[in-house]
Motif scaffolding. Structure first.
Motif, PDB file in Angstrom:
ATOM      1  N   LEU A  51     -10.345  37.697  49.338  1.00 31.36           N
ATOM      2  CA  LEU A  51      -8.954  37.267  49.314  1.00 31.36           C
ATOM      3  C   LEU A  51      -8.572  36.627  50.644  1.00 31.36           C
ATOM      4  CD1 LEU A  51      -7.053  40.203  47.551  1.00 31.36           C
ATOM      5  CD2 LEU A  51      -7.995  38.117  46.550  1.00 31.36           C
ATOM      6  N   PHE A  52      -7.673  35.667  50.578  1.00 31.36           N
ATOM      7  CA  PHE A  52      -7.167  35.051  51.796  1.00 31.36           C
ATOM      8  C   PHE A  52      -5.886  35.736  52.271  1.00 31.36           C
ATOM      9  CE2 PHE A  52      -9.986  31.774  50.237  1.00 31.36           C
ATOM     10  CZ  PHE A  52     -10.543  31.279  51.396  1.00 31.36           C
ATOM     11  N   SER A  53      -5.402  36.686  51.488  1.00 27.23           N
ATOM     12  CA  SER A  53      -4.230  37.463  51.897  1.00 27.23           C
ATOM     13  C   SER A  53      -4.658  38.896  52.180  1.00 27.23           C
ATOM     14  CB  SER A  53      -3.166  37.450  50.792  1.00 27.23           C
ATOM     15  OG  SER A  53      -3.698  37.904  49.564  1.00 27.23           O
ATOM     16  N   PRO A  54      -4.123  39.532  53.232  1.00 29.51           N
ATOM     17  CA  PRO A  54      -4.486  40.913  53.553  1.00 29.51           C
ATOM     18  C   PRO A  54      -4.085  41.870  52.434  1.00 29.51           C
ATOM     19  CG  PRO A  54      -3.328  39.871  55.385  1.00 29.51           C
ATOM     20  CD  PRO A  54      -3.178  38.959  54.207  1.00 29.51           C
ATOM     21  N   ALA A  55      -4.681  43.047  52.437  1.00 31.08           N
ATOM     22  CA  ALA A  55      -4.435  44.024  51.389  1.00 31.08           C
ATOM     23  C   ALA A  55      -2.952  44.361  51.255  1.00 31.08           C
ATOM     24  CB  ALA A  55      -5.232  45.300  51.680  1.00 31.08           C
ATOM     25  N   ARG A  56      -2.227  44.424  52.364  1.00 30.80           N
ATOM     26  CA  ARG A  56      -0.814  44.794  52.288  1.00 30.80           C
ATOM     27  C   ARG A  56       0.013  43.769  51.523  1.00 30.80           C
ATOM     28  NH1 ARG A  56       1.405  46.596  56.666  1.00 30.80           N
ATOM     29  NH2 ARG A  56      -0.339  46.543  58.150  1.00 30.80           N
ATOM     30  N   TYR A  57      -0.484  42.534  51.406  1.00 28.30           N
ATOM     31  CA  TYR A  57       0.236  41.496  50.669  1.00 28.30           C
ATOM     32  C   TYR A  57      -0.473  41.131  49.367  1.00 28.30           C
ATOM     33  CZ  TYR A  57       2.462  41.006  55.212  1.00 28.30           C
ATOM     34  OH  TYR A  57       3.128  41.261  56.389  1.00 28.30           O
ATOM     35  N   SER A  58      -1.370  41.987  48.904  1.00 24.42           N
ATOM     36  CA  SER A  58      -2.191  41.642  47.739  1.00 24.42           C
ATOM     37  C   SER A  58      -2.080  42.687  46.633  1.00 24.42           C
ATOM     38  CB  SER A  58      -3.655  41.492  48.159  1.00 24.42           C
ATOM     39  OG  SER A  58      -3.801  40.501  49.155  1.00 24.42           O
ATOM     40  N   ALA A  59      -0.955  43.379  46.568  1.00 20.10           N
ATOM     41  CA  ALA A  59      -0.791  44.455  45.597  1.00 20.10           C
ATOM     42  C   ALA A  59       0.173  44.072  44.488  1.00 20.10           C
ATOM     43  CB  ALA A  59      -0.290  45.712  46.297  1.00 20.10           C
ATOM     44  N   LEU A  60      -0.025  44.675  43.321  1.00 17.96           N
ATOM     45  CA  LEU A  60       0.920  44.567  42.229  1.00 17.96           C
ATOM     46  C   LEU A  60       2.043  45.591  42.436  1.00 17.96           C
ATOM     47  CD1 LEU A  60      -1.558  44.208  39.210  1.00 17.96           C
ATOM     48  CD2 LEU A  60      -0.279  42.393  40.382  1.00 17.96           C
ATOM     49  N   PRO A  61       3.173  45.428  41.768  1.00 16.36           N
ATOM     50  CA  PRO A  61       4.303  46.334  41.980  1.00 16.36           C
ATOM     51  C   PRO A  61       3.957  47.790  41.683  1.00 16.36           C
ATOM     52  CG  PRO A  61       5.015  44.375  40.808  1.00 16.36           C
ATOM     53  CD  PRO A  61       3.514  44.315  40.860  1.00 16.36           C
ATOM     54  N   GLY A  62       4.373  48.667  42.580  1.00 12.26           N
ATOM     55  CA  GLY A  62       4.258  50.090  42.337  1.00 12.26           C
ATOM     56  C   GLY A  62       2.995  50.755  42.823  1.00 12.26           C
ATOM     57  N   MET A  63       2.009  50.003  43.313  1.00 11.73           N
ATOM     58  CA  MET A  63       0.760  50.619  43.770  1.00 11.73           C
ATOM     59  C   MET A  63       0.139  49.765  44.874  1.00 11.73           C
ATOM     60  SD  MET A  63      -2.794  51.524  41.721  1.00 11.73           S
ATOM     61  CE  MET A  63      -2.066  52.817  40.715  1.00 11.73           C
ATOM     62  N   SER A 327       2.975  32.334  42.603  1.00  9.45           N
ATOM     63  CA  SER A 327       3.128  32.745  41.206  1.00  9.45           C
ATOM     64  C   SER A 327       1.825  33.177  40.547  1.00  9.45           C
ATOM     65  CB  SER A 327       3.751  31.614  40.386  1.00  9.45           C
ATOM     66  OG  SER A 327       5.146  31.552  40.570  1.00  9.45           O
ATOM     67  N   ASN A 328       0.716  32.554  40.889  1.00  7.77           N
ATOM     68  CA  ASN A 328      -0.550  32.899  40.220  1.00  7.77           C
ATOM     69  C   ASN A 328      -1.453  33.734  41.118  1.00  7.77           C
ATOM     70  OD1 ASN A 328      -1.211  30.849  42.014  1.00  7.77           O
ATOM     71  ND2 ASN A 328      -2.793  29.992  40.690  1.00  7.77           N
ATOM     72  N   THR A 329      -0.834  34.576  41.966  1.00  9.66           N
ATOM     73  CA  THR A 329      -1.608  35.424  42.861  1.00  9.66           C
ATOM     74  C   THR A 329      -1.214  36.888  42.677  1.00  9.66           C
ATOM     75  OG1 THR A 329      -0.002  35.387  44.685  1.00  9.66           O
ATOM     76  CG2 THR A 329      -1.591  33.562  44.583  1.00  9.66           C
ATOM     77  N   LEU A 330      -2.079  37.772  43.147  1.00 11.97           N
ATOM     78  CA  LEU A 330      -1.776  39.201  43.120  1.00 11.97           C
ATOM     79  C   LEU A 330      -0.469  39.511  43.840  1.00 11.97           C
ATOM     80  CD1 LEU A 330      -5.319  40.627  43.868  1.00 11.97           C
ATOM     81  CD2 LEU A 330      -3.929  41.341  41.928  1.00 11.97           C
ATOM     82  N   ARG A 331      -0.234  38.824  44.944  1.00 14.18           N
ATOM     83  CA  ARG A 331       0.924  39.154  45.766  1.00 14.18           C
ATOM     84  C   ARG A 331       2.234  38.645  45.183  1.00 14.18           C
ATOM     85  NH1 ARG A 331      -1.247  34.517  48.056  1.00 14.18           N
ATOM     86  NH2 ARG A 331       0.281  32.918  48.682  1.00 14.18           N
ATOM     87  N   GLY A 332       2.164  37.660  44.284  1.00 16.82           N
ATOM     88  CA  GLY A 332       3.401  37.034  43.822  1.00 16.82           C
ATOM     89  C   GLY A 332       3.724  37.207  42.356  1.00 16.82           C
ATOM     90  N   VAL A 333       2.749  37.573  41.530  1.00 16.82           N
ATOM     91  CA  VAL A 333       2.995  37.600  40.093  1.00 16.82           C
ATOM     92  C   VAL A 333       3.994  38.684  39.707  1.00 16.82           C
ATOM     93  CG1 VAL A 333       1.089  39.165  39.500  1.00 16.82           C
ATOM     94  CG2 VAL A 333       1.874  37.463  37.840  1.00 16.82           C
ATOM     95  N   GLY A 334       4.089  39.748  40.506  1.00 19.56           N
ATOM     96  CA  GLY A 334       5.034  40.808  40.187  1.00 19.56           C
ATOM     97  C   GLY A 334       6.476  40.348  40.221  1.00 19.56           C
TER      98      GLY A 334
END
Length: 355
Positions: A51-63, A327-334
């Motif tokens: 991933l090009f985004s760190p883990a803290r910015y790569s999560a789905l809502p709630g976890m 919109s089409n990323t882990l960090r933004g789709v939520g």
């Protein structure tokens, strides 16, 4: 026939984010996933994908993503994360169900599938992404290439290409990452229509995504102003710029012709090539919506910020620039999922409230 509130087609990151948001608004989703695990296309990406985004910015809502929040997760870490996320959801997730068509049926939608029969849904969210529809541009002579031609979707590891002459077509993150990896084992050229654009991974000591989050540019609704998605820069901590500067891989303008296994470059040079890898992206994979007339002639959805403009209670998630940069990323789709779920809840009941 079984009747459900919302059929969510696709059980990857977008489908799971949809299920989470729908439950928040009191709706009961059924997630239909073609593969045997609710991980979408992630297991099929190349082995070294990071991933090009760190883990803290790569999560789905709630976890949150576990572990060091500043690290950059690898492909297999994302797969494990999605499995844990799905297991924690209070949602009906049905794997091994490939949706083949969606039809209008008396004010609802009839969803037909292989492996899951037919269900009637009051609303539908198409969240199948694009991995199933790799984009293969019509480049000069490419159709007659007699060497090995594959898309980045088919690439896994560099080992099969050791010692081969390889051309990678593309100038995005995946193209540069794959080309640089192959260049450690083979002679590789990155064939481009325009020079690779780089963006610094870290700015003033912080990852770029920290600034995007702080300024809210990452989720700003800029998609409504775009006629076509802009070309994304390659996020780089310096290694890829250095690799290109060292000629491993080299950059060359797009070839002008292909004859058998020989490629002609714009300067007139001709050379034999063993393999061409198309790292040219994807297009929305939504053939099951054709019976609804919900797609244009190129198979793209007719929508505004993820809501169909031709069919009520039909929505999309995970489209590139659906609403924002992320919109089409882990960090933004939520963020998009919450908005779509809220709108569908309003259309379906007019009285649904967050639980």
């Amino acid at each position: 026939m079984e009747i459900v509130d919302v059929a969510v087609i696709g059980g990857g990151q977008s489908g799971l984010a949809a299920a989470h948001a729908l439950r928040h608004y009191g709706l009961t989703p059924v997630v239909l996933e073609a593969s045997e695990r609710p991980t979408g296309s992630w297991p099929h990406y190349y082995d070294s994908l990071t991933l090009f985004s760190p883990a803290r910015y790569s999560a789905l809502p709630g976890m949150p993503v576990p572990g060091d929040p500043d690290r950059y997760p690898r492909r297999d870490e994302v797969v494990d994360y999605l499995l844990r996320y799905a297991a924690a959801l209070d949602a009906d997730i049905r794997t091994g169900v490939r949706v083949t068509e969606v039809r209008e049926a008396g004010g609802a939608y009839e969803v037909g599938s292989v492996g899951g029969g037919r269900v009637a849904a009051r609303a539908v969210i198409a969240a199948t992404g694009s991995f199933g529809r790799p984009y293969r541009p019509q480049l000069p002579g490419l159709a007659g290439f007699e060497g090995e031609l594959l898309h980045a979707a088919d690439y896994a590891t560099p080992e099969p290409f050791v010692g081969r002459r390889v051309v990678v077509v593309g100038a995005g993150n995946s193209a540069v990452q794959i080309a640089a990896e192959l260049a450690r084992h083979s002679r590789v050229t990155l064939a481009i229509k325009a020079p690779v654009k780089f963006a610094r991974q870290r700015v003033l000591g912080r990852d770029l995504h920290a600034w995007l989050a702080a300024t809210r540019l990452d989720t700003a609704p800029l998609g409504r102003f775009l006629r076509r998605p802009p070309r994304q820069p390659v996020l780089d901590d310096g290694r890829y710029r250095a690799a290109l500067a060292a000629g491993a891989p080299e950059q060359r303008p797009m070839f002008t012709a292909v004859d058998g296994t020989k490629v002609t470059w714009p300067d007139g040079a001709v050379e034999a090539v063993d393999t061409i890898v198309l790292a040219t992206g994807y297009r929305p994979d939504l053939p099951y919506l054709r019976p609804l007339g919900a797609l244009d002639a190129d198979g793209r959805p007719l929508h505004r910020e993820g809501l169909s403009i031709v069919r009520p209670r039909l929505a999309y998630l995970g489209l590139e620039w659906q609403r924002s940069l992320s919109s089409n990323t882990l960090r933004g789709v939520g963020v998009d999922a919450a908005r779509v779920a809220r709108r569908l809840a309003g259309e379906l009941a007019g009285r649904c409230r967050p639980q």
